[in-house]
Design a protein around this motif. Structure first.
Motif, short mmCIF file in Angstrom:
data_model
loop_
_atom_site.label_atom_id
_atom_site.label_comp_id
_atom_site.label_asym_id
_atom_site.label_seq_id
_atom_site.Cartn_x
_atom_site.Cartn_y
_atom_site.Cartn_z
N VAL A 62 -59.33 6.44 -52.79
CA VAL A 62 -60.02 5.54 -53.74
C VAL A 62 -59.83 3.97 -53.39
CG1 VAL A 62 -60.29 7.15 -55.51
CG2 VAL A 62 -58.31 5.44 -55.61
N ARG A 63 -58.80 3.64 -52.59
CA ARG A 63 -58.24 2.23 -52.49
C ARG A 63 -58.38 2.04 -50.92
NH1 ARG A 63 -57.96 -1.15 -53.39
NH2 ARG A 63 -56.19 -2.70 -53.82
N ALA A 64 -59.02 2.99 -50.02
CA ALA A 64 -58.97 3.00 -48.58
C ALA A 64 -60.01 1.98 -48.18
CB ALA A 64 -59.06 4.20 -47.90
N ARG A 65 -60.06 1.50 -47.03
CA ARG A 65 -61.11 0.92 -46.52
C ARG A 65 -62.14 1.81 -45.94
NH1 ARG A 65 -57.31 -1.42 -43.90
NH2 ARG A 65 -58.04 -0.59 -41.66
N GLY A 66 -63.25 1.69 -46.52
CA GLY A 66 -64.29 3.00 -45.90
C GLY A 66 -64.26 4.13 -46.61
N THR A 67 -64.85 5.17 -46.05
CA THR A 67 -65.17 6.41 -46.79
C THR A 67 -64.19 7.47 -46.26
OG1 THR A 67 -67.65 5.79 -47.28
CG2 THR A 67 -67.05 7.98 -47.41
N THR A 68 -63.58 8.36 -47.01
CA THR A 68 -62.98 9.53 -46.82
C THR A 68 -63.61 10.69 -47.08
OG1 THR A 68 -60.86 8.22 -47.14
CG2 THR A 68 -60.69 10.47 -47.25
N VAL A 69 -63.78 11.61 -46.15
CA VAL A 69 -64.16 13.13 -46.80
C VAL A 69 -63.04 13.95 -46.49
CG1 VAL A 69 -65.83 14.85 -45.88
CG2 VAL A 69 -66.70 12.56 -45.84
N GLY B 286 -66.65 16.36 -56.54
CA GLY B 286 -65.51 17.01 -57.15
C GLY B 286 -65.84 18.36 -57.57
N GLY B 287 -64.98 19.31 -57.28
CA GLY B 287 -65.37 20.73 -57.82
C GLY B 287 -65.81 21.55 -56.65
N THR B 288 -66.21 20.86 -55.56
CA THR B 288 -66.78 21.64 -54.37
C THR B 288 -65.84 21.49 -53.30
OG1 THR B 288 -67.75 19.78 -53.09
CG2 THR B 288 -69.21 20.55 -55.03
N PRO B 289 -65.99 22.17 -52.26
CA PRO B 289 -64.97 22.17 -51.20
C PRO B 289 -65.08 20.86 -50.42
CG PRO B 289 -66.40 24.18 -51.01
CD PRO B 289 -66.92 23.43 -52.05
N VAL B 290 -66.05 19.93 -50.44
CA VAL B 290 -66.35 18.70 -49.67
C VAL B 290 -66.18 17.61 -50.74
CG1 VAL B 290 -67.59 17.34 -48.04
CG2 VAL B 290 -67.38 20.05 -47.77
N ILE B 291 -65.15 16.66 -50.78
CA ILE B 291 -65.17 15.46 -51.71
C ILE B 291 -65.13 14.45 -50.71
CG2 ILE B 291 -63.64 14.24 -53.46
CD1 ILE B 291 -62.40 16.97 -54.34
N GLU B 292 -66.02 13.43 -51.19
CA GLU B 292 -66.20 12.26 -50.55
C GLU B 292 -66.09 11.01 -51.30
OE1 GLU B 292 -69.73 11.79 -47.84
OE2 GLU B 292 -70.23 9.92 -48.58
N ILE B 293 -65.22 10.20 -50.83
CA ILE B 293 -64.53 9.01 -51.54
C ILE B 293 -64.97 7.77 -50.88
CG2 ILE B 293 -62.20 7.89 -52.49
CD1 ILE B 293 -61.78 11.50 -51.32
N GLU B 294 -65.63 7.02 -51.41
CA GLU B 294 -65.80 5.61 -50.98
C GLU B 294 -65.10 4.67 -51.46
OE1 GLU B 294 -69.90 4.41 -51.72
OE2 GLU B 294 -69.58 2.32 -51.34
N GLY B 295 -63.94 4.12 -50.65
CA GLY B 295 -62.89 3.22 -50.86
C GLY B 295 -63.67 2.07 -51.84
N VAL B 296 -62.75 1.58 -52.97
CA VAL B 296 -63.17 0.16 -53.61
C VAL B 296 -62.13 -0.57 -53.57
CG1 VAL B 296 -64.83 1.63 -55.26
CG2 VAL B 296 -62.37 1.49 -55.85
N GLU B 297 -62.24 -1.83 -53.97
CA GLU B 297 -61.31 -2.90 -54.16
C GLU B 297 -60.42 -3.02 -55.19
OE1 GLU B 297 -61.19 -4.23 -50.77
OE2 GLU B 297 -60.12 -5.58 -52.21
#
Ligand code: EPZ
Length: 427
Positions: free
Chosen positions: A176-183, A210-221
Motif C-alpha cells: 500500500v506504500r510502494a511506488r506503483g502497482t503491486t499484483v 480482496g477475496g479473489t486469487p488476484v489482488i491489485e494494490i496501487e501504492g499511495v503516499e
C-alpha cells in the motif's frame, strides 16, 4: 492449574453470539501502524492473543485504550521503533503481522523469527520472497529477521507458491506504500483478508480483488486513521455449531456471516445436521444419526483447517468411517490421541486421519494440544458419559472469549476450576 470441567449429557439450546474474528483483529491492529494517529477498532474479541498484539504495539510506541472490553482506541502517532521483540513474537506468531506495516511506514523492520508452534514449522519463506520482490533486503541475524528497503518499495507482480494468509497480509500492508502497482497472484481469499482490505481502503489505500486469487494494490503516499468494526469470527461460530451438531439440540449461533462458513455448513449437512441460515448466522439441529463424511482442509473457500479438530470430534461419533485429510499444517492431529482416551477410534496415517465412528465418548482427563484441539475436547465432553477435565486451557483462552460462560449460557454443565498441580516432590 486451571481446567475446564464438563459434565456430559446435558441438552443445549438457545442462542450464542460470537465475538469479532481473532484472525482479522490481530492484523487490523497491526495495520494501524500504517496510519499515524488515532484508530478505533470495534467488535474486538477480548482474548489473550489480542492482549499480546497490544503489547507489541505498545512496545513499538503506540498507546492503546480499551473501552467497554470490545473497543480499542489505538494511537500510533509516536511509533518510533520498528523491532518486534523475541519474547512477544515467541508468545504469538501472529506478531509477525507487524512486519509489512513497519516496512510500509519506515522502510524497515526487525522481527524475531517465530519459532515453530505445536501445529507446524510456520515458516516465513513466502513472506520473505514476496517482500524481496518489492525491494526489501533481509538478513537473518541471531534469530532476528532484519528487513530493509534501501531504495524504497517498488510495486511488482508477486506470485505466491501457496496462498498463505499471513504472507498475503504482510505483502498487502507493505505494497500500500510502494511506488506503483503491486499484483499478488495466488493470494489467500479468507474473509479476514477481505476485512483487512476493506479497512485499508477506508484508510485511503487503493486495493482491488480482496477475496479473489488476484489482488491489485496501487501504492499511495499516505494513509489516515479510521474507525472499523472487526468481522465476526467464523471459526468461533463453527465451533458452537459443532457443539449443537454433537448434542443434536436446536442451537442458534449469531454474529457471523454464513457465507464465510459455506463449506463447513455444507459438510455439516452431509453429516446429517439440519442447517438453517439466518441473516446474522445459522441454526443447527439434528434428529437422526451423525453420518460419516470425508473432509480435506484447504485454503478458503475450501474446508478451513481451523475447523478440522471440531469436525474430527463429530466424525468420531458418526455411524461409519470418515477420512479427514489435513493439507495445511504438518502436525494438526494431536487431538486424536486425546479423543482416543475418551473412546474414539482414530488412526493417523501421514496427513490422513482414519476415523471409525463409535457409539459414544466416556469422560476422561485430557489435555488441550492447541487452540482448536482444546475447544474440540470441551465439545467432546458435552456428549461424553460422565465428567471430562480439560487442562492446558491457556490454549483455548488465546482464541475464545468467555468460552465457558457462553457454553453455560446455552445449557452446558461446564465450569472453570483451579486444581492443585501435581506436586513436584520427587516421590
Ligand atoms: C493463519 O495462519 C491463521 N492465523 C491460522 O489460524 C490459520 O490456520 C491459517 O491462517 C490458515 O488459514 C492467524 O491468522 C493469526 P498460512 P498463517 O501462512 O497466516 C505454510 C488459528 O487456529 N507457510 O496460510 O500462519 C505454513 O507453515 C490459527 O486461529 C509456509 O510454508 O497461515 C502452513 O503450513 C492456527 N511459508 C501453511 O503455509 C510461509 O511463508 C499455511 O500458513 C507461510 C506459510
Amino acid at each position: 492449574m486451571e481446567i475446564i470441567r464438563v459434565e456430559g449429557g446435558h441438552a443445549l439450546g438457545g442462542t450464542v453470539e460470537v465475538a469479532g474474528a481473532k484472525n482479522s483483529a490481530l492484523k487490523l491492529m497491526a495495520a494501524t501502524l500504517l496510519a499515524p494517529g488515532v484508530t478505533t477498532l470495534t467488535n474486538v474479541p477480548n482474548i489473550s492473543d489480542v492482549h499480546i498484539m497490544g503489547k507489541v504495539l505498545k512496545r513499538l510506541g503506540s498507546t492503546i485504550e480499551v473501552v467497554d472490553e470490545h473497543t480499542l482506541i489505538i494511537d500510533t502517532s509516536n511509533v518510533s521503533t520498528w523491532e518486534a521483540p523475541y519474547e512477544l513474537v515467541a508468545k504469538m506468531r501472529a506478531s509477525t503481522a507487524v512486519m509489512g506495516p513497519l516496512i510500509g511506514r519506515f522502510g524497515k523492520a526487525v522481527i524475531a523469527m517465530p519459532g515453530g508452534c505445536n501445529i507446524g514449522a510456520r515458516k516465513m519463506d513466502l513472506h520473505i520472497l514476496g517482500l524481496e520482490a518489492l525491494g526489501v533486503q533481509f538478513e537473518n541475524d541471531h534469530g532476528y529477521l532484519h528487513a530493509e528497503a534501501p531504495d524504497g518499495l517498488k510495486g511488482t507482480t508477486v506470485s505466491l507458491a501457496f496462498p498463505s494468509v499471513g504472507a498475503t497480509e504482510n505483502l498487502i500492508m507493505a505494497a500500500v506504500r510502494a511506488r506503483g502497482t503491486t499484483v499478488i497472484d495466488n493470494a489467500a481469499r479468507e474473509p479476514e483478508i477481505v476485512d483487512l482490505v476493506r479497512m485499508l481502503n477506508e484508510m485511503g489505500a487503493r486495493i482491488t480483488g480482496g477475496g479473489t486469487p488476484v489482488i491489485e494494490i496501487e501504492g499511495v503516499e499516505e494513509l489516515h486513521p479510521v474507525q472499523h468494526r472487526v468481522v465476526g469470527d467464523r471459526i468461533e461460530a463453527g465451533t458452537f455449531l459443532v457443539a449443537g451438531a454433537l448434542t443434536g439440540d436446536e442451537l442458534e449461533v449469531t454474529g457471523f456471516a454464513p457465507i464465510h462458513l459455506a463449506m463447513v455448513l455444507k459438510k455439516l449437512e452431509l453429516m446429517g445436521v439440519q442447517v438453517e441460515q439466518t441473516a446474522t448466522g445459522a441454526i443447527v439441529r439434528r434428529t437422526g444419526k451423525i453420518l460419516p463424511t470425508d473432509i480435506q482442509t484447504l485454503p478458503f473457500p475450501g474446508f478451513p483447517t481451523d475447523m478440522q479438530a471440531q469436525v474430527l470430534t463429530l466424525a468420531a461419533l458418526a455411524q461409519g468411517s470418515s477420512v479427514i485429510t489435513e493439507n495445511i499444517f504438518e502436525n494438526r492431529f494431536m487431538l486424536a490421541s486425546e479423543l482416543m482416551r475418551m473412546g474414539a477410534d482414530i488412526r493417523i496415517e501421514g496427513h490422513h486421519a482414519l476415523v471409525r465412528g463409535v457409539d459414544g465418548f466416556s469422560g476422561a482427563q485430557v489435555a488441550s494440544p492447541d487452540l482448536r484441539g482444546g475447544a474440540a475436547l470441551v465439545l467432546a465432553g458435552l456428549v461424553a458419559d460422565g465428567v471430562t477435565d480439560v487442562s492446558a486451557i491457556h490454549h483455548i483462552d488465546r482464541g475464545y472469549e468467555n468460552f465457558v460462560e457462553k457454553l453455560r449460557g446455552i445449557g452446558a454443565h461446564v465450569e472453570r476450576l483451579t486444581v492443585p498441580d501435581d506436586d513436584d516432590s520427587d516421590f
